[in-house]
Design a protein around this motif. Sequence first.
Motif, PDB file in Angstrom:
ATOM      1  N   ALA A 165       0.838  -1.206   0.000  1.00 31.58           N
ATOM      2  CA  ALA A 165       0.000   0.000   0.000  1.00 31.58           C
ATOM      3  C   ALA A 165       0.871   1.253   0.000  1.00 31.58           C
ATOM      4  N   ARG A 166       1.958   1.218   0.765  1.00 32.41           N
ATOM      5  CA  ARG A 166       2.897   2.353   0.807  1.00 32.41           C
ATOM      6  C   ARG A 166       3.523   2.583  -0.569  1.00 32.41           C
ATOM      7  N   ASP A 167       3.972   1.523  -1.201  1.00 32.69           N
ATOM      8  CA  ASP A 167       4.634   1.651  -2.501  1.00 32.69           C
ATOM      9  C   ASP A 167       3.665   2.147  -3.566  1.00 32.69           C
ATOM     10  N   ASP A 175       7.196  10.622  -3.740  1.00 37.03           N
ATOM     11  CA  ASP A 175       7.779  10.368  -2.415  1.00 37.03           C
ATOM     12  C   ASP A 175       7.227  11.299  -1.343  1.00 37.03           C
ATOM     13  N   ALA A 176       6.918  12.530  -1.722  1.00 37.43           N
ATOM     14  CA  ALA A 176       6.507  13.536  -0.742  1.00 37.43           C
ATOM     15  C   ALA A 176       5.253  13.130   0.021  1.00 37.43           C
ATOM     16  N   SER A 179       5.237  11.793   3.725  1.00 33.78           N
ATOM     17  CA  SER A 179       5.307  12.678   4.895  1.00 33.78           C
ATOM     18  C   SER A 179       3.930  12.893   5.509  1.00 33.78           C
ATOM     19  N   GLU A 180       2.877  12.573   4.774  1.00 31.44           N
ATOM     20  CA  GLU A 180       1.512  12.717   5.281  1.00 31.44           C
ATOM     21  C   GLU A 180       1.019  11.463   6.001  1.00 31.44           C
ATOM     22  N   VAL A 181       1.832  10.419   5.983  1.00 31.27           N
ATOM     23  CA  VAL A 181       1.468   9.173   6.675  1.00 31.27           C
ATOM     24  C   VAL A 181       2.113   9.232   8.052  1.00 31.27           C
TER      25      VAL A 181
END
Length: 299
Positions: A165-167, A175-176, A179-181
Amino acid sequence: EVTADNYTEKKAAIDAAQAAYDALVNAYEDNRGKVDNLSVLTAAKEAYDNCVAAAQKAADIAVVEKAITDIGEITADNYVEKKTAIDAAESARDALKEKYGEEILGEIKNLSALTAAKEAYEGFVAAGGKLAEIAVLKKAITDIGEVTAENYTEKKAAIEAAESARDALKEKYGDAVLSEVDNLAALNAARTAYDEFVMAATKAADIAAVEKAITDIGEITATNYTQKKAAIEAAESARDALKEKYGDAVLAEVSNIETLNTARTAYDGFVAAKIKAADIAAVERAITDIGEVTAENYA
């Protein structure tokens, strides 16, 4: 004269003149071309029809303009509810274009407001989708829970699901977005813990394999040491591979490493003793082979 201001009032007069003309023609067909101002009636009818068409076009445009006005302001709080109004205005615009052609759009005074509303809606949809996807990732990370020596194998699927899910989020938004996670560090910690437990389990299994190889040697005696050679060498090979993989310090974790050292010492002792005994026997045999020394055979 028939104009945009009076054409509705002129309709009755035009209809009456047309009816009178039609009656005249029906009664005196040979008089069809003898009405001197028939062209005035024709022009009046054409002007009336043009005014009707213009009025209808204006009404159709007004419908679209009202539909656009009815959309109102698009905000983060109402964009979902505004979709119906935007769709309705777009449908009205498209119907108008279908009826009058592309150039009619230039006559819609607030058409840019529809474009802006659509762009605002799509922007909020995109932002809302992004927030939803971030929420999905955060929940996936939360669902991992604590990773321990007792449960790390069961946690593998949850860790990999969160990483996927992250990828996917990073692939979609860059990539930015990570920072919201706000709980991303928990995923990194879970992965580190899992890898460490896997490594520890692998190391423990490797140590256990060496310990078993040593145990399998058994007791070394004068009667079995030759048969024990293969087991000793297998245990030594396992020990050396373990040291190569983890470093010298790992040998301290092999609980029966001294047993291997003892087995090797015993084996080497028995081998040396056998060689020594063989050497002594050879000397004794050489002495025995001398036999009695006499005057006849001393030479």
